[in-house]
Scaffold this active site. Structure first.
Site, PDB file in Angstrom:
ATOM      1  N   LYS A 180       0.835  -1.201   0.000  1.00  0.00           N
ATOM      2  CA  LYS A 180       0.000   0.000   0.000  1.00  0.00           C
ATOM      3  C   LYS A 180       0.865   1.244   0.000  1.00  0.00           C
ATOM      4  O   LYS A 180       1.998   1.207   0.486  1.00  0.00           O
ATOM      5  CB  LYS A 180      -0.865   0.022   1.277  1.00  0.00           C
ATOM      6  CG  LYS A 180      -2.006  -0.976   1.303  1.00  0.00           C
ATOM      7  CD  LYS A 180      -2.782  -0.857   2.606  1.00  0.00           C
ATOM      8  CE  LYS A 180      -3.896  -1.883   2.706  1.00  0.00           C
ATOM      9  NZ  LYS A 180      -4.971  -1.725   1.720  1.00  0.00           N
ATOM     10  N   ARG A 182     -10.202 -11.580   2.162  1.00  0.00           N
ATOM     11  CA  ARG A 182     -11.049 -12.637   1.602  1.00  0.00           C
ATOM     12  C   ARG A 182     -10.342 -13.994   1.649  1.00  0.00           C
ATOM     13  O   ARG A 182     -10.997 -15.034   1.701  1.00  0.00           O
ATOM     14  CB  ARG A 182     -11.469 -12.257   0.171  1.00  0.00           C
ATOM     15  CG  ARG A 182     -10.344 -12.162  -0.814  1.00  0.00           C
ATOM     16  CD  ARG A 182     -10.712 -11.355  -2.052  1.00  0.00           C
ATOM     17  NE  ARG A 182     -10.736  -9.921  -1.783  1.00  0.00           N
ATOM     18  CZ  ARG A 182     -11.047  -8.999  -2.683  1.00  0.00           C
ATOM     19  NH1 ARG A 182     -11.363  -9.346  -3.927  1.00  0.00           N
ATOM     20  NH2 ARG A 182     -11.030  -7.723  -2.362  1.00  0.00           N
TER      21      ARG A 182
HETATM   22  N1  BES Z   1      -8.049  -3.844   4.545  1.00  0.00           N
HETATM   23  C1  BES Z   1      -8.242  -3.456   3.205  1.00  0.00           C
HETATM   24  C2  BES Z   1      -9.560  -2.717   2.983  1.00  0.00           C
HETATM   25  C3  BES Z   1      -9.731  -1.397   3.683  1.00  0.00           C
HETATM   26  C4  BES Z   1      -9.572  -0.221   2.994  1.00  0.00           C
HETATM   27  C5  BES Z   1     -10.125  -1.338   4.999  1.00  0.00           C
HETATM   28  C6  BES Z   1      -9.773   0.993   3.621  1.00  0.00           C
HETATM   29  C7  BES Z   1     -10.323  -0.135   5.624  1.00  0.00           C
HETATM   30  C8  BES Z   1     -10.157   1.044   4.925  1.00  0.00           C
HETATM   31  C9  BES Z   1      -8.242  -4.679   2.294  1.00  0.00           C
HETATM   32  O1  BES Z   1      -7.452  -5.726   2.699  1.00  0.00           O
HETATM   33  C10 BES Z   1      -7.723  -4.235   0.965  1.00  0.00           C
HETATM   34  O2  BES Z   1      -6.583  -3.871   0.911  1.00  0.00           O
HETATM   35  N2  BES Z   1      -8.549  -4.298  -0.074  1.00  0.00           N
HETATM   36  C11 BES Z   1      -8.165  -3.901  -1.364  1.00  0.00           C
HETATM   37  C12 BES Z   1      -8.645  -4.952  -2.328  1.00  0.00           C
HETATM   38  C13 BES Z   1      -8.095  -4.812  -3.718  1.00  0.00           C
HETATM   39  C14 BES Z   1      -6.613  -5.052  -3.708  1.00  0.00           C
HETATM   40  C15 BES Z   1      -8.792  -5.796  -4.608  1.00  0.00           C
HETATM   41  C16 BES Z   1      -8.818  -2.550  -1.649  1.00  0.00           C
HETATM   42  O3  BES Z   1      -9.931  -2.315  -1.202  1.00  0.00           O
HETATM   43  O4  BES Z   1      -8.158  -1.726  -2.263  1.00  0.00           O
HETATM   44 MN    MN Z   2      -5.448  -5.521   2.042  1.00  0.00          MN
END
Ligand code: BES
Ligand code: MN
Ligand code: ZN
Length: 501
Positions: free
Chosen positions: A281, A355
């Protein structure tokens, strides 16, 4: 916070502060400038009405929700102060608003160093419903996540009296149940608030164990060896990159004398820190990913409340806890993993890790005999794009299960909104080399994440709650501090109670 019920007339209650709700009885007007509030205190008590009369007639009070007015030495009342909290339109006023009014009263008074007060249950709502809303809302308002500040004030409300009419024993029972729920919600918020160096999977498991011992739950914790032995390839694929060992937490509530079925399974995402892994990230805002275990913490708090409330139904709580880290051992985009169910997963993005852990958590819950599943997870940024911060996303493979959940959700006063899971979306998670991919791309991201989970719930009735936008308050509100919200716990408790024999 201790809670008491008083059947006395509000004017007779001796307290640091008597709190009453002000409601606006004006008919809605289409023309803004014609809008004149018609404010009344929501109680039949004439002593309270007469102290408030001049202030309400002065035109200084607008009656907008959460407006507060404090009077000292109110004539004709035994209370030292009278706090008026406005609740907006009388017509629309519900227990949803009352929770927030109670939270606002707590936060207004505790910031002034007051430790106890009495709240007059507003007329026009069944007393038991008001008592529950007031006690739950007061607990939510009493929480402040400031442990690590040297200037923290430790100013909490210790005693709350609810001035109501009705059967005292029934109202005390309602207050006691609401206190258990409020305390459990704050227990969850405590877990979520901890940063990842102080809330590793091991520590989360220890907290679950300690809580379970206190309330009489069975709690088992499995480590890396058992996760691998059980062939939880999806869960392990996330855990393999971290030096912190993962933990599979299983809490069992198995009361005597209840039918063998249903068995409710509560499965939580417990990512104690989500860096994204190799698909790392951006640095901006990454610190917030300490709350990526909020779904898991919600299930631990919910199991606490269930153990204390003792509904007559079996419940199993499962939390898949791990960090998501990049390292020489971390999984890489393109890797193929075999989940516990046998399905093969092509990893497109290592940041779609929630997931993966839930895939095995849900399948494992079914192996343990769960007949109904609910999961909660800070699963996607996409749910925040779709619903913002006000509503959590709800997904389901079963309309009957949804009706039950929706009723529970309305009773609990939490905002959630259903999103679709049509077969059309399945195309987005097709893989050319495995059964499915773990990322469905940009469009409908909250839905394709839920479609992925659906592959592992299969034909078991299942609800998925995406709480990414609602588990953390970005700003403080009059009724709640900035930080962890404890969303979904109350709905889960109502939902479980709905299955009790
Ligand atoms: N933990 C994150 C989602 C999240 C985002 C929680 C903002 C709280 C606040 C999750 O694991 C994630 O990174 N999801 C990705 C999925 C994508 C890579 C398909 C996302 O939402 O960008
Ligand atoms: Mn994630
Ligand atoms: Zn995550």
């Amino acid at each position: 916070m201790n809670t008491n019920i008083s059947l006395s007339a509000p004017g007779e209650v001796e307290t640091e502060a008597l709190v009453a709700v002000v409601l606006d009885h004006a008919e809605p007007s289409p023309v803004e400038k014609d809008k004149k509030p018609s404010l009344k205190v929501a109680t039949a008590d004439s002593a309270v009405q007469s102290v408030a009369a001049d202030l309400l007639a002065s035109g200084e009070v607008t009656g907008k929700p959460f407006e507060t007015n404090l009077l000292h030495k109110p004539t004709g009342l035994k209370a030292k102060r009278l706090l008026l909290v406005s609740g907006g339109s009388a017509k629309k006023f519900s227990s949803y608003d009352l929770r927030r009014i109670a939270g606002t009263a707590v936060r207004t008074l505790k910031s002034r160093g007051i430790r106890s007060f009495a709240l007059v249950a507003p007329s026009g709502m069944p007393a038991e419903e008001s008592v529950r809303a007031i006690v739950e809302g007061a607990h939510v308002g009493n929480f402040d996540p400031d442990y690590y500040r040297s200037d923290r004030k430790d100013q909490n409300i210790d005693d709350l009296t609810i001035v109501a009419r009705g059967d005292k024993a029934a109202l005390e029972k309602a207050a006691n149940e609401a206190r258990i729920i409020g305390e459990s919600q704050n227990f969850t918020r405590d877990l979520v608030n901890e940063p990842s160096n102080r809330m590793t999977p091991t520590i989360l498991a220890e907290r679950a164990k300690k809580m379970s011992a206190e309330v009489g739950l069975k709690c088992e914790v499995y480590g890396a060896d058992k996760i691998k032995e059980m062939k939880m390839g999806a869960f392990w694929s996330v855990a393999q990159g971290s030096d912190e060992p993962p933990a599979l937490i299983v809490m069992t509530y198995d009361p005597a004398g209840v039918p063998a079925k249903p068995v409710l399974g509560l499965v939580g995402k417990g990512i104690t820190f989500d860096t994204g892994g190799i698909s790392i990230k951006p640095a901006d805002g990454m610190e917030k990913m300490k709350y990526d275990m909020a779904g898991g913490a919600t299930m631990i708090g919910a199991m606490r409340a269930i153990a204390l409330l003792k509904p007559k139904v079996k419940v199993i709580g499962i939390v898949c806890a791990t960090e998501n880290m990049p390292s020489g051992k971390a999984q890489k985009p393109g890797d193929v993993q075999i989940a516990m169910s046998g399905k093969s997963i092509e990893i497109i993005n290592t940041d779609a890790e929630g997931r993966l852990v839930l895939a095995d958590g849900l399948y494992y819950a079914r192996q343990l005999g769960c007949t109904h599943l609910v999961d909660a997870a800070t699963l996607t940024g996409a749910v925040v794009v779709a619903l913002g911060y006000a509503n959590a996303g709800v997904f389901t493979n079963d309309d009957d299960m949804y009706s039950r959940f929706q009723a529970a959700n309305a009773k609990a006063g939490e905002k959630m909104w259903r999103l679709p899971l049509d077969d059309e979306y399945k195309e987005q998670i097709r893989s050319s080399i495995a059964d499915i991919v773990n990322s469905g791309g940009r469009w409908g991201g909250a839905i394709t994440a839920a479609m992925f989970l659906k592959e592992f719930a299969e034909d078991t009735p299942w609800i998925h709650l995406d709480i990414a936008g609602t588990a953390w308050m970005e700003d403080q509100k009059p009724w709640i501090a900035k930080g962890p919200s404890g969303i979904a716990l109350r709905s889960l408790i109502e939902f479980v109670k709905g299955f009790a024999v």
